[in-house]
Scaffold this active site. Structure first.
Site, PDB file in Angstrom:
ATOM      1  N   GLY A   1     -43.506 -48.909 -41.675  1.00 43.34           N
ATOM      2  CA  GLY A   1     -43.824 -49.095 -42.787  1.00 43.34           C
ATOM      3  C   GLY A   1     -45.245 -48.833 -43.403  1.00 43.34           C
ATOM      4  CG  ASP A   2     -48.639 -51.126 -42.076  1.00 40.82           C
ATOM      5  OD1 ASP A   2     -47.766 -51.677 -43.179  1.00 40.82           O
ATOM      6  OD2 ASP A   2     -49.079 -52.017 -41.408  1.00 40.82           O
TER       7      ASP A   2
END
Length: 393
Positions: free
Chosen positions: A168-169
């Site tokens: 996600g990051d």
């Protein structure tokens, strides 16, 4: 400052930790002038997160080469005034606060756009600027959990397994931000108008589920943990144990699978690449029994030149010293403060005529370039010293 493809693009980076830092690292390596705007005294949290080399975080070294650092207290009116003056001479702003934080500081999208109508403003958040989760705190584990990606990772009879890197990051946040920024800059070249980039890390992960989502929405087929076609469900696309570790088999196309079976002396399995049910289990068991008889290196030598989509599961240290990785110059040595150097990984984007450069500037000390950057926008040395004396910078 540079001759990269983004030479002349100026970026204000107010983000912290990984998502925004990775996005602006890519922009910086590609030639953009990236200025980190950090809180006096504390700065970006990544600066003091272990592991450390001396008194420097390896995370800071990894993410902040080719950037300059300015300290500025945005909670002070004078700090806000200086910031909006900075905004006037920059092309891009990246921030990763929760929705509304920048507005409460009176330096949000509306204020920045008034100061610079050409500004591309990119806000990276966990769940986007609106919706029921907009104000909820989170990290990568939460984003991939909400998105449905975490549930697919692991073995059929085991719990969800956290991936080894932050999907996600890095993907949902960092890479999506870079794409949005470049798209907005391209549009600005035609319209002379900036834009607001609403980058949600959860949205980014969901967008990566294109094939899985289509299968579920169109045919009601859910990607079961460890049992979906590309997560171990097919014999032709699995991780198999070797005598000293694991190897990867990705023989999806018929020609690759057929060559693999022939090489192993098991041509009788040529029709079982996509076996299901009990037959699937039988084929996997047969292959597991074969692959465990040799070491990884022996299998790589055995399959050399066979064109069968087989490779090792490398440990991190093995990958970073492996000839194929080194040959692509993915491990680079770059400057650090004080005249030394450190090794890291290169930006993966390659342009032949305007290559990325990891060595323009070392990762900056906190506030190292405050005076330099503020004098570039017209403040005098006396102005900067006055701001420093009152804790604004």
């Amino acid at each position: 400052m540079s001759s990269g493809p983004l030479d002349g693009v100026r970026v204000l980076d107010l983000s912290r930790l990984l998502p925004g830092g990775f996005a602006t690292l890519m922009l910086a390596d590609l030639g953009a002038d990236v200025v980190k705007v950090e809180e006096p005294d504390s700065g970006d949290y990544i600066r003091w997160m272990p592991p450390m080399v001396g008194n420097v975080s390896t995370g800071h070294v990894a993410l902040n080469r080719n950037k300059r650092s300015v300290t500025l207290n945005l909670k002070e009116p004078a700090g806000r005034d200086v910031f909006l003056q900075l905004v006037q001479s920059f092309d891009v702003l990246v921030e990763s606060f929760r929705p509304g934080v920048m507005d409460r500081l009176e330096v949000g999208w509306t204020a920045c756009r008034e100061a610079n109508p050409r500004l591309v403003y990119c806000a990276i958040t966990g769940y986007g600027q609106d919706g029921p989760l907009a104000d909820v705190a989170g990290h990568d584990i939460n984003y991939i959990g909400y998105a449905g990606a975490l549930a697919m990772t692991g073995t059929p009879d085991g719990p969800p397994v956290l991936p080894g890197l932050q999907i996600g990051d890095l993907g949902g946040g960092g890479m999506s931000a870079v794409i949005a920024i470049l798209a907005a800059l391209h549009r600005r070249a035609e319209t002379a108008s900036g834009d607001f980039c609403d980058v949600s890390m959860t949205d980014g992960v969901v967008s990566w589920l294109t094939i899985h989502a289509a299968a579920y929405l169109g045919a009601g087929v859910s990607a079961e943990r460890g049992g979906a076609p590309l997560t171990g469900g097919w014999p032709c696309y699995r991780v198999y144990p070797a005598a000293d570790g694991y190897i990867t088999v990705g023989a999806l196309e018929p020609q690759f699978w057929s060559r693999l079976c022939d090489a192993l002396g098991r041509s009788d399995l040529a029709g079982d690449a996509f076996a299901t049910g009990a037959r699937r289990d039988e084929v996997i068991a047969e292959l597991e029994g074969i692959f465990v008889t040799k070491r990884r290196a022996e299998w790589l030598s055995f399959f050399a030149g066979a064109d069968v989509c087989v490779g090792p599961v490398n440990e991190l240290g093995e990958a970073l010293t492996h000839d194929p990785i080194l040959a692509r110059e993915l491990v680079v040595e770059h400057k650090v403060s004080g005249g030394g150097s450190a090794k890291g990984v290169a930006t993966a984007v390659r342009l032949t005529d305007a290559p990325a450069d990891a060595n323009r500037l070392p990762p900056p000390d906190l506030g190292e370039h405050t005076a330099e950057v503020l004098t570039e926008i017209g403040l005098t040395t006396a102005d900067v010293e006055a701001l420093r004396a009152t804790g604004v910078v």
